[in-house]
Design an enzyme around this catalytic site. Structure first.
Site, short mmCIF file in Angstrom:
data_model
loop_
_atom_site.label_atom_id
_atom_site.label_comp_id
_atom_site.label_asym_id
_atom_site.label_seq_id
_atom_site.Cartn_x
_atom_site.Cartn_y
_atom_site.Cartn_z
CB SER A 122 46.91 46.77 10.86
OG SER A 122 47.69 46.99 12.00
CE LYS B 213 50.59 45.39 11.14
NZ LYS B 213 51.37 46.23 10.19
CG LEU B 214 46.49 39.47 16.10
CD1 LEU B 214 46.52 38.39 17.19
CD2 LEU B 214 45.10 40.09 16.00
CE LYS B 215 50.11 48.06 14.36
NZ LYS B 215 51.42 48.45 13.82
CG ASP C 234 53.68 45.83 13.32
OD1 ASP C 234 54.86 45.88 13.74
OD2 ASP C 234 53.17 46.74 12.63
CG ASN D 222 54.44 49.32 15.51
OD1 ASN D 222 53.30 48.88 15.63
ND2 ASN D 222 54.88 49.85 14.38
CD GLU E 120 54.76 45.11 10.26
OE1 GLU E 120 53.74 44.39 10.15
OE2 GLU E 120 54.77 46.31 9.95
CG ASP F 246 56.87 49.16 9.39
OD1 ASP F 246 57.32 50.13 8.75
OD2 ASP F 246 55.74 49.22 9.93
CE LYS G 236 53.88 50.99 7.70
NZ LYS G 236 54.11 51.26 9.14
N GLY H 37 50.79 50.39 5.67
CA GLY H 37 49.89 51.54 5.68
C GLY H 37 50.19 52.44 6.85
O1 OSB Z 1 53.50 49.64 12.04
O2 OSB Z 1 52.39 49.12 10.34
C1 OSB Z 1 52.55 49.87 11.30
C2 OSB Z 1 49.70 52.40 11.49
C3 OSB Z 1 50.39 53.52 11.86
C4 OSB Z 1 51.74 53.45 12.09
C5 OSB Z 1 52.41 52.23 11.94
C6 OSB Z 1 51.74 51.09 11.54
C7 OSB Z 1 50.34 51.17 11.35
C8 OSB Z 1 49.52 50.01 11.04
C9 OSB Z 1 48.20 50.25 10.35
O3 OSB Z 1 49.80 48.87 11.34
C10 OSB Z 1 48.31 50.10 8.88
C11 OSB Z 1 47.08 50.63 8.16
O4 OSB Z 1 46.06 49.93 8.13
O5 OSB Z 1 47.16 51.74 7.58
MG MG Z 2 54.52 47.96 11.25
#
Ligand code: OSB
Ligand code: MG
Length: 370
Positions: A135, A161-163, A188, A190, A213, A238, A262, A290
């Site tokens: 990520s 995976k790109l935020k 992703d 969020n 995501e 998620d 998760k 994660g």
């Molecule tokens: O949205 O998946 C998520 C980390 C912290 C909180 C939310 C997310 C994430 C990650 C990193 O995307 C996942 C990892 O490598 O642990």
């Molecule tokens: Mg996520």
């Protein structure tokens, strides 16, 4: 199983580089560790909560508070304690799934260590290695992002995976596609978008992403179902999937085509397995998400990812993607995969010197003999 007490321990482990998402920037993983001490064995659980309630309503010190005040004392009343009795014993307390998950995980670890059974075996794992993605946080510029992605591809990660967030979406995705071609790529958000952004998000369709995501708010299942009709990129949920029931609802509504599982978010590994089963029954692929876990949480996640329905690479990256020094022996990437631990319980333990170094507080909660 009889338990004597529970230790709550807060650790602060610096990340190798800041991790920026639409909800904030993490530079340190502040993790709450739960250690259950039984007569024959002890067990560890890592709470997924972060320092502040930005990903969900949960946060490290809130989790420690609810554990100390309500959850751990409630275990004292459970005769013949075992992992499958933990969630029912805590069910009267609303929410706080990450705190509950950490406690159930520690009980399960203690139980499995005493029986000599690994997490993967207990959960029904079928693979000894799991494919890994990574990520990638929001960076200050596109050239920096390309360098970071290049490094992870060189390291062997099987999926990127790109935020994303409004203002950092189409351009970084286009740049990564142009530079690296047909790599497995997903994004992703969020929960940073609204349904009104559907036309904008449809522009991502041109890039043949594996999935988008959590574009919309946690409680907006209908919005995700509507968005799924308006874009061709598959939607993965998620934040919205907080239980097996939520997963069944989301799938029935057509709110997603993929699920990120998760364990912390859903209250533990036993509920995580139920979600895996619900998704398998719907032929919906899942992958293991994660929360920047240390080696303790990672060990359990990698075990979960060895179940048959986990057909997509997870956010189960190697220790060195997160930490210079992990709490356990480091997880190392080989051919883009991590090896599933085979020892009893989690199959890994904290390294005592490292643990002492990063600990910021410990609280011992004795349990009355039941
Ligand atoms: O949205 O998946 C998520 C980390 C912290 C909180 C939310 C997310 C994430 C990650 C990193 O995307 C996942 C990892 O490598 O642990
Ligand atoms: Mg996520």
């Amino acid at each position: 199983m009889k338990i004597e007490g529970v230790e709550l321990r807060t650790v602060e482990v610096p990340l190798v580089s800041p991790f920026r998402t639409s909800f904030g920037t993490e530079t340190v993983r502040e993790a709450l560790l739960v250690r259950v001490v039984g007569a024959e064995s002890e067990g560890w659980g890592e709470c997924g909560a972060g320092t502040a309630p930005l990903y969900s309503s949960q946060y490290t010190h809130g989790a420690a508070d609810v554990l100390g005040r309500f959850l751990v004392p409630a275990l004292g009343a459970v005769p013949d304690l075992a992992a499958h009795r933990v969630a029912p014993a805590l069910a009267a307390f609303k929410g706080h799934r990450m705190a509950k998950a950490a406690l159930e995980t520690a009980v399960l670890d203690a139980e499995l260590r005493a029986r000599g059974v690994s997490f993967a075996e207990a959960l029904g794992g079928v693979r000894d290695r799991v494919p890994c993605g990574v990520s990638v946080g929001i960076t200050e510029s596109v050239p920096t992002l390309l360098d970071v992605v290049d490094g992870y591809l060189e390291a062997g990660y099987l999926r990127i995976k790109l935020k994303i967030e409004p203002g950092w979406d189409i351009e970084p995705v286009r740049a990564v596609r142009e530079r690296f071609g047909d790599i497995p790529l997903q994004v992703d958000a969020n929960a940073a978008y609204r349904l009104g952004d559907a036309r904008h998000l449809a522009r991502l369709d041109a890039f043949d992403l594996l999935m988008l995501e959590q574009p919309l708010a946690e409680d907006d299942l209908l919005g995700h179902a509507e968005l799924a009709r308006r874009i061709s990129t598959p939607i993965c949920l998620d934040e919205s999937i907080v239980s097996a029931r939520a997963a069944a609802t989301a799938l029935t509504l057509g709110a997603c085509q993929v699920v990120n599982i998760k364990p912390g978010r859903v209250g533990g590994y036993l509920e995580a397995r139920r979600i895996h089963d619900v998704c398998a029954a719907h032929d919906v692929p899942v992958w293991c998400g994660g929360m920047l876990e240390t080696g303790l949480g990672r060990a359990a996640n990698v075990a979960l990812a060895s179940l048959p329905g986990f057909v997509l690479p997870g956010d189960t990256s190697a220790s060195d993607r997160y930490y210079r020094t992990d709490l356990t022996e480091p997880f190392q990437l080989a051919d883009g995969r991590l090896t599933v631990p085979t020892g009893p319980g989690l199959g890994v333990s904290p390294l005592p010197e490292v643990l002492a170094e990063v600990t910021t507080s410990t609280t011992w909660l004795p349990l009355p003999a039941s």
